[in-house]
Design a protein around this motif. Sequence first.
Motif, short mmCIF file in Angstrom:
data_model
loop_
_atom_site.label_atom_id
_atom_site.label_comp_id
_atom_site.label_asym_id
_atom_site.label_seq_id
_atom_site.Cartn_x
_atom_site.Cartn_y
_atom_site.Cartn_z
N ARG A 11 1.25 -1.37 0.00
CA ARG A 11 0.20 -0.24 0.30
C ARG A 11 0.66 1.08 0.31
NH1 ARG A 11 -3.24 -0.34 4.61
NH2 ARG A 11 -1.50 0.18 5.65
N GLU A 15 0.83 4.00 -3.16
CA GLU A 15 0.59 5.24 -2.56
C GLU A 15 1.59 5.98 -3.04
OE1 GLU A 15 -1.54 5.55 0.60
OE2 GLU A 15 -3.26 3.53 0.19
N ASN A 158 -4.16 10.92 -7.93
CA ASN A 158 -4.58 11.10 -6.13
C ASN A 158 -5.97 9.66 -5.78
OD1 ASN A 158 -5.87 11.37 -3.25
ND2 ASN A 158 -5.29 13.42 -3.10
N GLN A 159 -5.40 8.50 -5.50
CA GLN A 159 -5.74 7.12 -5.00
C GLN A 159 -5.59 6.38 -3.98
OE1 GLN A 159 -8.39 6.13 -4.93
NE2 GLN A 159 -9.18 4.75 -7.18
N SER A 160 -6.37 5.46 -3.29
CA SER A 160 -5.62 4.52 -1.60
C SER A 160 -5.78 3.67 -2.30
CB SER A 160 -7.02 4.80 -0.59
OG SER A 160 -7.84 4.59 -1.23
N THR A 161 -5.06 2.98 -1.79
CA THR A 161 -4.85 1.41 -2.13
C THR A 161 -5.65 0.62 -1.43
OG1 THR A 161 -2.55 1.48 -3.52
CG2 THR A 161 -3.56 -0.70 -2.65
N GLY A 170 -5.67 -0.03 -6.70
CA GLY A 170 -5.37 0.86 -6.14
C GLY A 170 -4.80 1.89 -7.41
#
Length: 348
Positions: A11, A15, A158-161, A170
């Motif tokens: 992660r 990210e 801009n993105q979360s995993t 993600g």
Amino acid sequence: MAFEFDFDLLRDLTETSGVPGYEDRVREMVRDELGATTDHVRTDAMGNVVGTIEGDSDYSVAVAAHMDEIGFMVKHIDDDGFLKLDALGGWDARVLRAQRVTVHGEEDVTGVFGSVPPHTLDDAEDGEEEVGDRVVDLGRDAEEVEELVSVGDVVTMNQSTIEMGDSVTGKALDDRVCLFAMLEAAREIEDPDATIHFCATVQEEVGIRGATALGVDVDPDLAIALDVTIASDIPGVSEEDHVTALGDGAAIKLKDSSVITTPKVHKRLKSVAEDGGIEHQLEVLPSGGTDTAGFQNTNGAIPVGALSIPTRYLHTVTETANGDDIRATIDLLTAFLESEDGDHDYSL
């Protein structure tokens, strides 16, 4: 599901931001990880990182996975403070609508890709889109934007995993999930006979540039590259166009548009997988290139192989890979490297 690997590290890698040529934040993470698992770590003038485990023999193997993700560079700021971008890597402009981005200027600033509401579109306006047509809205007036952002600043999605069922989804799984697999193999491998160079490369998404330089500098006897590959095993795509399928294991590459892997190498990868009971599948990729090509003939011909992690929705912010496939890739890479002692004949 509880994944059988360090999801927190995966992660963090995905990210973290790092477009081609600006991989600095990812590079620091990689140096820290390889510093703890290899005998010595170096960084070259392009920003490639090489962590080496010294083996007992003169035989050497390079393993490569790229650090960069596709992104953008600011090319213009208009009088109203909207940003126009130049792509770094291959984007489908359709997936950019309504997405958040991070602009890495004087500080990290959040923005959104603007789009015209569908209520006001006519048929003529709803045609083919280009990345250059998209604008980023920072929600600030022009004067404040000029203070925060300059031409040449880079932009990432801009993105979360997150965990999603049996999968991980993600941004930037291309190629951070394979970078992660390489780092995990470096952690798990024990006393290899061969000297192994774990290579975290730069600028793959803009033409396999970092690996091409490393092919000369490292000059291994054998190279294995890791990258994601197409898994279009979704409704609306015929089975013959799937390339790979999620959940069927690590993919052993036979070809893509940049390389035909050495038959003796991919056959031995298959043999190691079968002997170890490691789930695997074969990959014939009709288009796209990987770091494998950067090593094959850069400094004279060497044998090459490649492992791929099947991934859905490539080059979007919802790239999706199966947890068991990730684990299988780590296991196969580790088993293969531990069995490399220089005695396997890859000559033709």
